[in-house]
Scaffold this active site. Structure first.
Site, PDB file in Angstrom:
ATOM      1  N   LYS A  50       1.097  -1.559  -0.221  1.00  0.00           N
ATOM      2  CA  LYS A  50      -0.059   0.089  -0.038  1.00  0.00           C
ATOM      3  C   LYS A  50       0.708   1.332  -0.075  1.00  0.00           C
ATOM      4  CE  LYS A  50      -3.751  -2.306   2.348  1.00  0.00           C
ATOM      5  NZ  LYS A  50      -4.706  -2.531   3.363  1.00  0.00           N
ATOM      6  N   GLN A  94      -4.736  -1.662   9.654  1.00  0.00           N
ATOM      7  CA  GLN A  94      -4.901  -3.058   9.080  1.00  0.00           C
ATOM      8  C   GLN A  94      -5.450  -4.288   9.720  1.00  0.00           C
ATOM      9  OE1 GLN A  94      -3.864  -3.583   5.818  1.00  0.00           O
ATOM     10  NE2 GLN A  94      -3.969  -5.520   5.636  1.00  0.00           N
ATOM     11  N   ASP A 117     -11.220   2.760   4.260  1.00  0.00           N
ATOM     12  CA  ASP A 117     -11.595   1.359   4.002  1.00  0.00           C
ATOM     13  C   ASP A 117     -12.914   1.125   3.681  1.00  0.00           C
ATOM     14  OD1 ASP A 117      -9.391  -0.431   3.952  1.00  0.00           O
ATOM     15  OD2 ASP A 117      -9.072  -0.475   5.962  1.00  0.00           O
TER      16      ASP A 117
HETATM   17  N1  GUN Z   1      -7.302  -6.909   6.037  1.00  0.00           N
HETATM   18  C1  GUN Z   1      -7.468  -7.721   5.070  1.00  0.00           C
HETATM   19  N2  GUN Z   1      -8.116  -6.802   4.010  1.00  0.00           N
HETATM   20  C2  GUN Z   1      -8.090  -5.721   4.548  1.00  0.00           C
HETATM   21  C3  GUN Z   1      -8.624  -4.476   4.100  1.00  0.00           C
HETATM   22  O1  GUN Z   1      -9.212  -4.244   2.981  1.00  0.00           O
HETATM   23  N3  GUN Z   1      -8.277  -3.476   5.011  1.00  0.00           N
HETATM   24  C4  GUN Z   1      -7.650  -3.498   6.094  1.00  0.00           C
HETATM   25  N4  GUN Z   1      -7.706  -2.353   6.959  1.00  0.00           N
HETATM   26  N5  GUN Z   1      -7.422  -4.744   6.492  1.00  0.00           N
HETATM   27  C5  GUN Z   1      -7.326  -5.624   5.708  1.00  0.00           C
END
Ligand code: GUN
Length: 292
Positions: A50, A94, A117
């Protein structure tokens, strides 16, 4: 059979993001704060990807890395500080989190305006009502894939497998909305569903986020189906130098010949998730300058 190529579509989306950033190049760049707790290996990989993608497309990515032992109270305070910091546009935490921290508490503490998100109940509620909102990244990315390839969805039977808050549940809402892509008759299958193949054999579109390697097999689908595979797993494969290969929730070799469209793994849904996260961050940032 046609492939739904997430690399091409994500680059297309990210180039649009980059063009939008250039329009307001006199302003500060968009800024995404990523909170990570502990050292979950998969999370580390995702977070690094990311941040790298942010930098490539002109977005500032800041990592706030806390130890596994951080208390829930302290974490919520840290989120509140970032909520109030006007130069941060987007905040994500996350997942998964350590067991002593409530995922719901964390998600509800992030300001819905910075929730890139799209997990906050305000954004989920607005999404359900077909109002403008920040869409969850993976379901949002799947909509972008369907749109790019102009896949018809009106009146189709869409079977979503998996009911997670991150993918399956929001996906089922999005596909049933009066919108494009959407207007499907949606069946949401999950771990307690009996006779899964009864539903999948009657599906025009299957979106699978079950977390089980190669669960969907060729004899479970009809000719012409569109298959979107959200899964990604490492499975042992002694024919490979590395000793493993990547696979999804779909047994690609038996399912693909029956499909009109299918996502590959890797290179299908995966790249779309980061692209939508950056698109959401840019959307929040743009609103600040467009309203001036
Ligand atoms: N863990 C797995 N997929 C995601 C996501 O799309 N966002 C976040 N914050 N954590 C994740």
């Amino acid at each position: 059979m046609n492939l739904l190529d997430g690399k091409i579509v994500s680059e297309h989306l990210l180039n649009q993001v980059s063009q939008n950033i250039q329009k307001f190049s006199k302003e500060r760049p968009p800024h995404l704060a990523i909170i990570m707790i502990g050292n979950h290996p998969a999370s580390e990989t995702y977070v690094n990807a990311k941040i790298k993608t942010c930098e490539k497309y002109g977005i500032k990515g800041s990592l706030y890395h806390f130890p596994e032992t951080i208390s829930e109270k302290k974490l919520l305070q840290e989120i509140q500080i970032l909520n109030e910091y006007s130069e941060i546009d987007g905040i994500i935490v996350q997942l998964p989190l350590p067991k002593h921290i409530s995922e719901n508490q964390v998600i509800e503490t992030i300001s819905p305006h910075k929730d890139v998100d799209g997990f906050h109940p305000v954004n989920i509620g607005r999404m359900s009502k077909n109002l403008t909102s920040l869409l969850p990244a993976t379901p949002g990315g799947i909509l972008e894939l369907l749109k790019y390839y102009q896949i018809e969805t009106v009146g189709k039977h869409c079977v979503v497998i998996g009911r997670s808050n991150i993918v399956g549940t929001p996906m089922s809402i999005l596909m049933s909305r009066n919108a494009y892509p959407g207007n499907c008759t949606v069946t949401l299958c999950h771990t307690k569903t009996k006779n899964l193949d009864f539903f999948t054999k009657n599906a025009d579109i299957i979106i699978i986020a079950a977390g089980q390697p190669e669960l969907l097999k060729g004899n479970m689908v009809k000719e012409g189906v569109v298959v979107i595979d959200v899964g990604i797993h490492r499975v042992t494969d002694n024919t490979k130098k590395t000793g493993f290969r990547l696979t999804g929730d779909v047994e690609f070799d038996s399912v693909a010949p029956k499909c009109s469209y299918i996502t590959p793994v890797p290179g299908g849904v995966g790249p779309m998730t980061i692209a939508v996260l950056l698109k959401n961050t840019c959307q929040v940032w743009l609103q600040k300058f467009q309203n001036q």
